[in-house]
Scaffold this active site. Structure first.
Site, PDB file in Angstrom:
ATOM      1  N   ASP A 266      -4.978  -4.156   5.703  1.00 36.93           N
ATOM      2  CA  ASP A 266      -5.337  -5.083   4.639  1.00 36.93           C
ATOM      3  C   ASP A 266      -4.221  -6.120   4.494  1.00 36.93           C
ATOM      4  OD1 ASP A 266      -6.753  -6.218   2.561  1.00 36.93           O
ATOM      5  OD2 ASP A 266      -6.209  -4.690   1.085  1.00 36.93           O
TER       6      ASP A 266
ATOM      7  N   SER B 257       0.855  -1.178   0.000  1.00 36.29           N
ATOM      8  CA  SER B 257       0.000   0.000   0.000  1.00 36.29           C
ATOM      9  C   SER B 257       0.898   1.237   0.000  1.00 36.29           C
ATOM     10  CB  SER B 257      -0.935  -0.062   1.202  1.00 36.29           C
ATOM     11  OG  SER B 257      -1.913   0.930   1.122  1.00 36.29           O
TER      12      SER B 257
ATOM     13  N   HIS C 193      -2.403  -0.983  -3.559  1.00 35.90           N
ATOM     14  CA  HIS C 193      -3.490  -0.001  -3.453  1.00 35.90           C
ATOM     15  C   HIS C 193      -3.122   1.236  -4.260  1.00 35.90           C
ATOM     16  CE1 HIS C 193      -4.610  -1.759   0.749  1.00 35.90           C
ATOM     17  NE2 HIS C 193      -5.109  -2.469  -0.229  1.00 35.90           N
TER      18      HIS C 193
END
Ligand SMILES: C[S@@+](CC[C@H](N)C(=O)[O-])C[C@H]1O[C@@H](n2cnc3c(N)ncnc32)[C@H](O)[C@@H]1O
Lengths: 197, 282
Positions: A130, A11, A38
Protein backbone atom coordinates in the site's frame (compact mmCIF):
# COMPACT_ATOMS: atom_id res chain seq x y z
CA UNK A 1 2.12 31.23 1.63
CA UNK A 2 -0.15 28.60 0.12
CA UNK A 3 -0.73 25.67 2.42
CA UNK A 4 1.18 22.49 1.76
CA UNK A 5 0.54 18.98 2.97
CA UNK A 6 2.74 16.08 4.00
CA UNK A 7 1.02 12.69 3.83
CA UNK A 8 2.49 9.73 5.67
CA UNK A 9 1.71 6.03 5.31
CA UNK A 10 2.73 3.40 7.84
CA UNK A 11 1.76 -0.17 8.53
CA UNK A 12 3.40 -2.94 10.57
CA UNK A 13 5.94 -1.40 12.93
CA UNK A 14 4.54 2.07 12.33
CA UNK A 15 4.02 3.27 15.88
CA UNK A 16 7.67 3.75 16.75
CA UNK A 17 8.45 5.31 13.36
CA UNK A 18 5.52 7.71 13.59
CA UNK A 19 6.43 8.73 17.13
CA UNK A 20 9.95 9.54 16.04
CA UNK A 21 8.65 11.48 13.07
CA UNK A 22 6.13 13.69 14.86
CA UNK A 23 8.48 14.27 17.77
CA UNK A 24 10.86 15.99 15.35
CA UNK A 25 8.41 18.71 14.30
CA UNK A 26 8.20 22.04 16.10
CA UNK A 27 5.26 24.39 16.55
CA UNK A 28 6.44 26.83 13.87
CA UNK A 29 6.39 24.15 11.17
CA UNK A 30 4.53 25.69 8.21
CA UNK A 31 2.97 22.48 6.86
CA UNK A 32 0.07 20.20 7.69
CA UNK A 33 0.66 16.48 8.26
CA UNK A 34 -1.84 13.70 7.56
CA UNK A 35 -1.20 10.10 8.59
CA UNK A 36 -2.64 6.75 7.58
CA UNK A 37 -1.55 3.97 9.91
CA UNK A 38 -3.05 0.54 9.23
CA UNK A 39 -4.71 -0.65 12.39
CA UNK A 40 -7.70 -2.59 13.65
CA UNK A 41 -11.17 -1.15 13.84
CA UNK A 42 -11.03 -1.01 17.62
CA UNK A 43 -7.70 0.67 18.20
CA UNK A 44 -8.25 4.13 19.62
CA UNK A 45 -4.99 4.71 21.43
CA UNK A 46 -2.80 5.83 18.52
CA UNK A 47 -3.85 9.46 18.70
CA UNK A 48 -2.82 9.74 22.35
CA UNK A 49 0.41 7.86 21.84
CA UNK A 50 1.39 10.35 19.15
CA UNK A 51 0.18 13.37 21.10
CA UNK A 52 2.35 12.31 24.03
CA UNK A 53 5.48 12.96 21.99
CA UNK A 54 4.31 15.73 19.66
CA UNK A 55 4.57 19.49 20.11
CA UNK A 56 1.89 19.87 17.44
CA UNK A 57 -1.76 19.08 18.16
CA UNK A 58 -2.70 15.57 16.97
CA UNK A 59 -6.34 14.83 16.12
CA UNK A 60 -8.39 12.17 14.41
CA UNK A 61 -10.05 13.74 11.40
CA UNK A 62 -13.74 14.54 11.36
CA UNK A 63 -15.46 14.62 8.00
CA UNK A 64 -15.08 17.95 6.10
CA UNK A 65 -12.53 19.25 8.58
CA UNK A 66 -10.41 22.08 7.26
CA UNK A 67 -6.71 21.46 6.70
CA UNK A 68 -4.65 23.84 8.84
CA UNK A 69 -0.86 24.13 9.02
CA UNK A 70 0.88 23.14 12.23
CA UNK A 71 -1.56 20.27 12.78
CA UNK A 72 -1.15 16.51 12.72
CA UNK A 73 -4.18 14.67 11.35
CA UNK A 74 -4.81 10.99 11.75
CA UNK A 75 -7.14 8.84 9.64
CA UNK A 76 -9.75 7.35 11.98
CA UNK A 77 -9.86 3.55 12.11
CA UNK A 78 -12.20 1.95 9.57
CA UNK A 79 -12.54 5.06 7.36
CA UNK A 80 -10.67 6.11 4.26
CA UNK A 81 -9.21 9.59 4.53
CA UNK A 82 -9.29 11.78 1.40
CA UNK A 83 -8.19 15.29 0.56
CA UNK A 84 -10.73 17.47 -1.25
CA UNK A 85 -9.57 20.32 -3.42
CA UNK A 86 -7.00 21.98 -1.21
CA UNK A 87 -9.05 23.04 1.75
CA UNK A 88 -10.44 20.13 3.63
CA UNK A 89 -10.57 16.41 4.28
CA UNK A 90 -13.39 14.02 3.68
CA UNK A 91 -13.97 10.50 4.96
CA UNK A 92 -15.49 7.48 3.28
CA UNK A 93 -16.48 3.93 4.17
CA UNK A 94 -15.96 2.63 0.64
CA UNK A 95 -14.66 -0.92 0.47
CA UNK A 96 -11.12 -1.53 1.76
CA UNK A 97 -8.40 -1.20 -0.87
CA UNK A 98 -5.69 -3.82 -0.80
CA UNK A 99 -7.45 -5.11 2.30
CA UNK A 100 -6.97 -1.80 4.07
CA UNK A 101 -9.30 0.87 5.32
CA UNK A 102 -7.89 3.42 5.77
CA UNK A 103 -5.79 2.95 2.67
CA UNK A 104 -2.55 4.82 2.10
CA UNK A 105 -3.09 4.91 -1.67
CA UNK A 106 -6.49 6.55 -1.25
CA UNK A 107 -5.01 9.35 0.87
CA UNK A 108 -1.92 9.80 -1.30
CA UNK A 109 -3.73 9.85 -4.63
CA UNK A 110 -6.31 12.36 -3.47
CA UNK A 111 -3.55 14.51 -1.93
CA UNK A 112 -1.64 14.40 -5.23
CA UNK A 113 -4.71 15.56 -7.14
CA UNK A 114 -5.62 18.31 -4.68
CA UNK A 115 -2.17 19.65 -3.77
CA UNK A 116 -0.04 18.92 -6.84
CA UNK A 117 3.50 20.21 -6.27
CA UNK A 118 2.61 21.18 -2.71
CA UNK A 119 2.17 17.56 -1.65
CA UNK A 120 4.91 15.46 -0.05
CA UNK A 121 4.45 11.71 0.42
CA UNK A 122 6.32 9.65 3.01
CA UNK A 123 6.23 5.84 3.07
CA UNK A 124 7.40 4.15 6.27
CA UNK A 125 7.67 0.57 7.54
CA UNK A 126 5.08 -2.05 6.61
CA UNK A 127 4.38 -5.54 5.35
CA UNK A 128 2.41 -4.84 2.16
CA UNK A 129 2.64 -2.58 -0.87
CA UNK A 130 0.00 0.00 0.00
CA UNK A 131 1.26 3.52 -0.71
CA UNK A 132 3.50 2.68 -3.67
CA UNK A 133 0.91 3.65 -6.29
CA UNK A 134 -0.08 6.75 -4.37
CA UNK A 135 3.52 7.88 -3.98
CA UNK A 136 4.02 7.44 -7.73
CA UNK A 137 1.04 9.67 -8.33
CA UNK A 138 2.32 12.37 -5.96
CA UNK A 139 5.58 12.57 -7.91
CA UNK A 140 3.78 12.49 -11.26
CA UNK A 141 1.72 15.48 -10.17
CA UNK A 142 4.84 17.43 -9.24
CA UNK A 143 5.09 16.61 -5.53
CA UNK A 144 7.99 15.15 -3.51
CA UNK A 145 8.59 11.61 -2.28
CA UNK A 146 10.39 10.31 0.80
CA UNK A 147 10.86 6.62 1.58
CA UNK A 148 12.22 5.14 4.77
CA UNK A 149 15.45 3.25 4.09
CA UNK A 150 14.22 -0.37 4.21
CA UNK A 151 17.31 -1.31 6.21
CA UNK A 152 16.03 0.90 9.06
CA UNK A 153 12.43 -0.31 8.82
CA UNK A 154 10.92 -2.80 11.26
CA UNK A 155 9.30 -4.40 8.21
CA UNK A 156 10.89 -3.59 4.88
CA UNK A 157 8.26 -4.74 2.35
CA UNK A 158 6.34 -1.49 2.11
CA UNK A 159 9.26 0.92 1.71
CA UNK A 160 10.82 -1.48 -0.79
CA UNK A 161 7.66 -1.50 -2.89
CA UNK A 162 7.51 2.31 -2.72
CA UNK A 163 11.12 2.59 -3.82
CA UNK A 164 10.48 0.30 -6.76
CA UNK A 165 7.47 2.35 -7.84
CA UNK A 166 9.30 5.67 -7.32
CA UNK A 167 13.01 5.18 -8.01
CA UNK A 168 13.59 8.93 -7.78
CA UNK A 169 12.28 9.10 -4.18
CA UNK A 170 14.56 10.41 -1.45
CA UNK A 171 15.46 7.35 0.61
CA UNK A 172 16.42 8.22 4.18
CA UNK A 173 17.14 6.31 7.36
CA UNK A 174 14.27 6.77 9.80
CA UNK A 175 16.34 9.07 12.01
CA UNK A 176 16.90 11.52 9.15
CA UNK A 177 13.27 11.85 8.07
CA UNK A 178 12.06 14.29 10.77
CA UNK A 179 14.93 16.67 9.96
CA UNK A 180 14.16 16.44 6.26
CA UNK A 181 10.47 17.20 6.85
CA UNK A 182 11.29 20.02 9.25
CA UNK A 183 13.09 21.80 6.40
CA UNK A 184 10.07 21.73 4.10
CA UNK A 185 8.60 25.10 3.19
CA UNK A 186 5.60 24.91 0.90
CA UNK A 187 6.53 23.64 -2.52
CA UNK A 188 10.26 24.30 -2.16
CA UNK A 189 12.36 21.24 -2.86
CA UNK A 190 14.47 19.98 -0.01
CA UNK A 191 17.75 18.33 -1.09
CA UNK A 192 18.00 14.68 -0.14
CA UNK A 193 20.83 14.74 2.40
CA UNK A 194 21.99 11.72 4.33
CA UNK A 195 20.14 9.49 1.97
CA UNK A 196 21.01 6.64 -0.35
CA UNK A 197 20.41 8.30 -3.67
CA UNK B 1 -0.42 -1.92 -11.46
CA UNK B 2 -3.64 -0.16 -12.40
CA UNK B 3 -4.64 2.86 -10.41
CA UNK B 4 -8.34 3.46 -9.92
CA UNK B 5 -7.73 6.96 -11.18
CA UNK B 6 -7.23 8.89 -14.34
CA UNK B 7 -3.97 8.32 -16.15
CA UNK B 8 -1.82 11.33 -15.30
CA UNK B 9 -1.79 12.47 -18.91
CA UNK B 10 -5.50 13.09 -18.46
CA UNK B 11 -5.79 16.77 -17.58
CA UNK B 12 -7.56 17.60 -14.33
CA UNK B 13 -9.64 20.28 -15.99
CA UNK B 14 -10.93 18.03 -18.73
CA UNK B 15 -11.60 15.35 -16.15
CA UNK B 16 -13.62 17.74 -14.04
CA UNK B 17 -15.56 18.98 -17.04
CA UNK B 18 -16.41 15.46 -18.15
CA UNK B 19 -17.48 14.43 -14.65
CA UNK B 20 -19.70 17.48 -14.34
CA UNK B 21 -21.28 16.68 -17.70
CA UNK B 22 -21.84 13.08 -16.68
CA UNK B 23 -23.50 14.07 -13.39
CA UNK B 24 -25.62 16.68 -15.14
CA UNK B 25 -26.69 14.07 -17.69
CA UNK B 26 -27.59 11.56 -14.97
CA UNK B 27 -29.61 14.19 -13.16
CA UNK B 28 -31.51 15.39 -16.22
CA UNK B 29 -32.15 11.90 -17.57
CA UNK B 30 -32.68 9.79 -14.46
CA UNK B 31 -33.34 12.36 -11.70
CA UNK B 32 -30.51 11.18 -9.40
CA UNK B 33 -28.60 14.24 -8.28
CA UNK B 34 -24.95 13.49 -7.51
CA UNK B 35 -23.76 16.94 -8.51
CA UNK B 36 -22.94 18.02 -4.97
CA UNK B 37 -21.33 14.83 -3.75
CA UNK B 38 -17.81 15.08 -2.33
CA UNK B 39 -15.57 15.07 -5.36
CA UNK B 40 -12.48 13.07 -4.39
CA UNK B 41 -14.22 9.81 -3.52
CA UNK B 42 -16.86 10.18 -6.24
CA UNK B 43 -14.12 10.53 -8.83
CA UNK B 44 -12.43 7.44 -7.48
CA UNK B 45 -15.57 5.36 -7.76
CA UNK B 46 -16.21 6.60 -11.28
CA UNK B 47 -12.72 5.62 -12.42
CA UNK B 48 -13.10 2.19 -10.85
CA UNK B 49 -16.23 1.64 -12.89
CA UNK B 50 -14.58 3.02 -16.05
CA UNK B 51 -11.60 0.66 -15.69
CA UNK B 52 -13.77 -2.32 -14.74
CA UNK B 53 -15.79 -1.81 -17.92
CA UNK B 54 -12.66 -1.61 -20.04
CA UNK B 55 -13.25 2.05 -20.92
CA UNK B 56 -10.74 4.86 -20.83
CA UNK B 57 -12.66 8.12 -20.52
CA UNK B 58 -15.48 9.53 -18.42
CA UNK B 59 -17.27 10.48 -21.63
CA UNK B 60 -17.32 6.85 -22.74
CA UNK B 61 -19.06 5.96 -19.49
CA UNK B 62 -21.50 8.79 -20.00
CA UNK B 63 -22.42 7.46 -23.40
CA UNK B 64 -23.28 4.08 -21.94
CA UNK B 65 -25.10 5.40 -18.90
CA UNK B 66 -27.40 7.64 -20.90
CA UNK B 67 -28.38 4.91 -23.33
CA UNK B 68 -28.69 1.95 -21.01
CA UNK B 69 -30.74 2.03 -17.82
CA UNK B 70 -29.01 -1.11 -16.56
CA UNK B 71 -25.66 0.61 -16.68
CA UNK B 72 -27.22 3.39 -14.62
CA UNK B 73 -28.57 0.92 -12.09
CA UNK B 74 -25.12 -0.53 -11.60
CA UNK B 75 -23.54 2.89 -11.38
CA UNK B 76 -26.11 3.81 -8.75
CA UNK B 77 -24.87 0.86 -6.71
CA UNK B 78 -21.27 2.06 -7.18
CA UNK B 79 -22.03 5.63 -6.24
CA UNK B 80 -24.31 5.01 -3.32
CA UNK B 81 -21.78 2.94 -1.30
CA UNK B 82 -24.01 0.63 0.66
CA UNK B 83 -21.38 -0.57 3.12
CA UNK B 84 -22.98 -1.08 6.53
CA UNK B 85 -23.01 -3.39 9.55
CA UNK B 86 -25.07 -4.31 12.58
CA UNK B 87 -24.08 -2.33 15.63
CA UNK B 88 -21.37 -0.51 13.72
CA UNK B 89 -19.77 1.53 16.52
CA UNK B 90 -21.10 -0.39 19.54
CA UNK B 91 -20.31 2.58 21.79
CA UNK B 92 -22.85 4.62 19.86
CA UNK B 93 -25.62 2.12 20.57
CA UNK B 94 -24.58 1.92 24.18
CA UNK B 95 -24.80 5.70 24.47
CA UNK B 96 -28.17 5.64 22.73
CA UNK B 97 -29.41 3.07 25.24
CA UNK B 98 -28.11 4.96 28.23
CA UNK B 99 -28.85 8.54 27.23
CA UNK B 100 -31.49 8.64 24.52
CA UNK B 101 -33.79 5.84 25.69
CA UNK B 102 -34.58 7.50 29.06
CA UNK B 103 -35.69 10.63 27.17
CA UNK B 104 -37.78 8.63 24.74
CA UNK B 105 -39.52 6.81 27.58
CA UNK B 106 -41.24 10.06 28.49
CA UNK B 107 -43.05 10.14 25.13
CA UNK B 108 -46.30 8.28 24.49
CA UNK B 109 -45.20 7.56 20.94
CA UNK B 110 -41.78 7.67 19.27
CA UNK B 111 -41.09 8.27 15.59
CA UNK B 112 -37.62 7.45 14.28
CA UNK B 113 -36.14 8.05 10.84
CA UNK B 114 -33.14 6.12 9.56
CA UNK B 115 -32.04 8.22 6.60
CA UNK B 116 -29.73 6.25 4.32
CA UNK B 117 -30.49 2.91 5.96
CA UNK B 118 -28.82 0.84 3.22
CA UNK B 119 -29.52 -2.90 3.54
CA UNK B 120 -31.15 -2.49 6.94
CA UNK B 121 -28.51 -3.69 9.42
CA UNK B 122 -28.84 -0.44 11.32
CA UNK B 123 -32.62 -0.73 11.38
CA UNK B 124 -32.55 -4.24 12.84
CA UNK B 125 -29.98 -3.11 15.39
CA UNK B 126 -32.27 -0.32 16.52
CA UNK B 127 -35.44 -2.44 16.51
CA UNK B 128 -33.72 -5.00 18.75
CA UNK B 129 -32.50 -2.27 21.07
CA UNK B 130 -35.95 -0.69 21.38
CA UNK B 131 -37.53 -4.11 21.90
CA UNK B 132 -35.14 -4.87 24.74
CA UNK B 133 -35.83 -1.50 26.32
CA UNK B 134 -39.59 -2.08 26.15
CA UNK B 135 -40.06 0.83 23.77
CA UNK B 136 -40.71 -0.90 20.51
CA UNK B 137 -44.49 -1.21 20.85
CA UNK B 138 -44.85 2.54 20.85
CA UNK B 139 -42.23 3.21 18.23
CA UNK B 140 -42.46 3.56 14.48
CA UNK B 141 -39.30 3.42 12.40
CA UNK B 142 -39.15 5.00 8.95
CA UNK B 143 -36.20 3.62 7.05
CA UNK B 144 -35.28 5.29 3.78
CA UNK B 145 -32.59 5.14 1.15
CA UNK B 146 -32.00 6.51 -2.33
CA UNK B 147 -31.43 3.00 -3.63
CA UNK B 148 -34.43 0.72 -4.07
CA UNK B 149 -32.32 -2.39 -4.46
CA UNK B 150 -30.91 -2.14 -0.94
CA UNK B 151 -34.36 -1.54 0.52
CA UNK B 152 -35.59 -4.71 -1.10
CA UNK B 153 -32.68 -6.52 0.48
CA UNK B 154 -33.42 -4.93 3.85
CA UNK B 155 -37.00 -6.18 3.87
CA UNK B 156 -35.88 -9.80 3.56
CA UNK B 157 -34.11 -9.62 6.91
CA UNK B 158 -31.48 -12.07 5.66
CA UNK B 159 -27.85 -11.30 6.38
CA UNK B 160 -24.63 -13.21 5.73
CA UNK B 161 -24.14 -15.98 8.25
CA UNK B 162 -20.39 -15.46 8.38
CA UNK B 163 -20.89 -11.99 9.83
CA UNK B 164 -22.86 -13.21 12.84
CA UNK B 165 -19.84 -13.82 15.03
CA UNK B 166 -18.68 -10.27 14.51
CA UNK B 167 -22.18 -8.87 15.01
CA UNK B 168 -22.65 -10.89 18.17
CA UNK B 169 -19.55 -9.31 19.66
CA UNK B 170 -20.72 -5.85 18.67
CA UNK B 171 -24.19 -6.54 20.06
CA UNK B 172 -22.69 -7.48 23.41
CA UNK B 173 -20.45 -4.42 23.46
CA UNK B 174 -23.46 -2.30 22.53
CA UNK B 175 -25.15 -3.38 25.75
CA UNK B 176 -27.36 -6.14 24.31
CA UNK B 177 -29.39 -7.85 27.00
CA UNK B 178 -30.17 -11.24 25.57
CA UNK B 179 -28.40 -13.77 23.46
CA UNK B 180 -28.02 -12.40 19.95
CA UNK B 181 -28.84 -15.76 18.38
CA UNK B 182 -32.40 -15.48 19.72
CA UNK B 183 -33.09 -13.01 16.94
CA UNK B 184 -32.27 -15.16 13.94
CA UNK B 185 -32.25 -18.68 12.65
CA UNK B 186 -29.42 -19.98 10.56
CA UNK B 187 -30.79 -20.89 7.16
CA UNK B 188 -29.45 -22.03 3.86
CA UNK B 189 -29.23 -18.46 2.52
CA UNK B 190 -27.87 -16.90 5.67
CA UNK B 191 -29.04 -15.66 9.03
CA UNK B 192 -32.78 -15.12 8.77
CA UNK B 193 -33.90 -12.49 11.24
CA UNK B 194 -37.19 -12.65 12.97
CA UNK B 195 -39.36 -10.50 10.72
CA UNK B 196 -41.61 -9.53 13.58
CA UNK B 197 -38.78 -7.12 14.29
CA UNK B 198 -40.03 -5.25 11.25
CA UNK B 199 -43.63 -5.00 12.41
CA UNK B 200 -43.25 -1.28 13.16
CA UNK B 201 -40.87 -0.46 10.34
CA UNK B 202 -41.81 1.33 7.12
CA UNK B 203 -39.28 1.18 4.28
CA UNK B 204 -39.46 3.79 1.53
CA UNK B 205 -37.31 5.22 -1.18
CA UNK B 206 -36.31 8.78 -0.36
CA UNK B 207 -33.59 10.96 -1.80
CA UNK B 208 -32.13 13.38 0.72
CA UNK B 209 -31.00 15.68 -2.06
CA UNK B 210 -34.23 16.09 -3.96
CA UNK B 211 -37.10 14.89 -1.73
CA UNK B 212 -38.80 16.77 1.04
CA UNK B 213 -39.57 16.17 4.65
CA UNK B 214 -42.45 13.74 5.10
CA UNK B 215 -43.22 13.73 8.83
CA UNK B 216 -42.11 15.05 12.19
CA UNK B 217 -39.69 12.84 14.07
CA UNK B 218 -38.42 12.43 17.60
CA UNK B 219 -35.20 10.84 16.40
CA UNK B 220 -33.34 11.12 13.10
CA UNK B 221 -30.36 8.86 12.48
CA UNK B 222 -28.21 9.66 9.48
CA UNK B 223 -24.90 7.91 9.87
CA UNK B 224 -22.13 7.78 7.29
CA UNK B 225 -24.34 9.16 4.56
CA UNK B 226 -23.52 12.86 4.56
CA UNK B 227 -19.79 12.12 4.43
CA UNK B 228 -20.50 11.59 0.73
CA UNK B 229 -21.88 15.11 0.34
CA UNK B 230 -19.97 18.33 -0.11
CA UNK B 231 -20.28 21.01 2.56
CA UNK B 232 -22.99 22.97 0.88
CA UNK B 233 -25.18 19.92 0.36
CA UNK B 234 -24.56 18.81 3.94
CA UNK B 235 -25.92 22.14 5.05
CA UNK B 236 -29.01 21.77 2.93
CA UNK B 237 -29.69 18.30 4.30
CA UNK B 238 -29.14 19.57 7.84
CA UNK B 239 -31.89 22.08 7.05
CA UNK B 240 -34.17 19.21 6.07
CA UNK B 241 -33.40 17.33 9.28
CA UNK B 242 -33.82 20.39 11.44
CA UNK B 243 -37.26 21.08 10.05
CA UNK B 244 -38.23 17.40 10.36
CA UNK B 245 -37.35 17.13 14.05
CA UNK B 246 -39.72 17.87 16.87
CA UNK B 247 -38.52 20.29 19.50
CA UNK B 248 -35.95 18.47 21.68
CA UNK B 249 -35.80 15.77 19.03
CA UNK B 250 -32.54 13.87 18.63
CA UNK B 251 -30.14 13.83 15.70
CA UNK B 252 -27.54 11.06 15.48
CA UNK B 253 -24.62 11.32 13.06
CA UNK B 254 -21.77 8.95 12.25
CA UNK B 255 -18.97 8.86 14.78
CA UNK B 256 -16.67 11.00 12.60
CA UNK B 257 -19.26 13.50 11.45
CA UNK B 258 -19.42 16.77 13.29
CA UNK B 259 -22.17 19.33 13.35
CA UNK B 260 -19.44 21.92 13.94
CA UNK B 261 -18.80 22.46 10.24
CA UNK B 262 -22.44 23.19 9.44
CA UNK B 263 -24.65 26.23 9.99
CA UNK B 264 -26.75 24.32 12.50
CA UNK B 265 -24.35 24.00 15.40
CA UNK B 266 -26.18 26.41 17.70
CA UNK B 267 -29.59 24.84 17.05
CA UNK B 268 -28.51 21.73 18.93
CA UNK B 269 -26.87 20.79 22.18
CA UNK B 270 -24.81 17.63 22.49
CA UNK B 271 -26.48 14.76 24.30
CA UNK B 272 -23.29 12.80 23.79
CA UNK B 273 -20.62 14.79 21.97
CA UNK B 274 -18.27 11.82 21.40
CA UNK B 275 -20.98 9.63 19.91
CA UNK B 276 -22.41 12.55 17.92
CA UNK B 277 -25.90 12.47 19.40
CA UNK B 278 -27.42 15.95 19.40
CA UNK B 279 -30.63 17.41 20.76
CA UNK B 280 -32.56 20.12 19.01
CA UNK B 281 -32.97 23.13 21.27
CA UNK B 282 -34.93 25.69 19.34
C1 LIG C 1 -22.29 3.98 3.78
S1 LIG C 1 -24.02 3.68 3.78
C2 LIG C 1 -24.43 3.97 5.46
C3 LIG C 1 -25.42 2.96 5.99
C4 LIG C 1 -25.77 3.09 7.46
N1 LIG C 1 -26.44 4.35 7.76
C5 LIG C 1 -24.53 2.90 8.33
O1 LIG C 1 -24.03 3.88 8.90
O2 LIG C 1 -24.07 1.79 8.43
C6 LIG C 1 -24.62 5.11 2.91
C7 LIG C 1 -26.07 4.96 2.42
O3 LIG C 1 -26.56 6.24 2.04
C8 LIG C 1 -27.38 6.09 0.90
N2 LIG C 1 -27.46 7.36 0.20
C9 LIG C 1 -26.50 7.96 -0.56
N3 LIG C 1 -26.97 9.10 -1.09
C10 LIG C 1 -28.25 9.24 -0.64
C11 LIG C 1 -29.26 10.21 -0.87
N4 LIG C 1 -29.04 11.26 -1.65
N5 LIG C 1 -30.45 10.04 -0.25
C12 LIG C 1 -30.67 8.95 0.53
N6 LIG C 1 -29.76 8.00 0.77
C13 LIG C 1 -28.56 8.13 0.18
C14 LIG C 1 -26.68 5.01 0.12
O4 LIG C 1 -27.55 4.38 -0.80
C15 LIG C 1 -26.18 4.07 1.21
O5 LIG C 1 -27.09 3.03 1.45
Amino acid sequence: MEPALVVVGASAGGLRALQLLVAGLSTDWPMALAIVQHRSRESQALCELLQDVSALPVTEVNDKEEIAVGQVYLAPPDYHLLVEDEHFFSLSVDAPERWSRPSIDVLFESAADAFGDRAVGVVLTGANSDGAGGLRRIVDQGGQAVVQDPATAEVRVMPEAARRAVPEACVLPLEAIPGHLANLRGRNRVPCVGGLR
Amino acid sequence: MTLPDAPTTYGAEVERLEIELLLEGIYRHYGFDFRSYAYASLKRRLWKRIHADGLSTVSALQERVLHDAQVMERLLLDLSVNVTAMYRDPTFYRAFREKAVPLLRTYPFVRLWHAGCSTGEEVFSMAILLEEEGLYERARIYATDINELVLRQAKTGIFPLEKMQDYTQSYVRAGGKRSFSEYYTAGYDGAIFNTSLLRNVVFAQHNLVTDRSFAEFNVILCRNVMIYFDRELQNRVHGLFYSSLSNFGLLALGSKESIRFTGYEDRYEPLDATEKIYRRIG
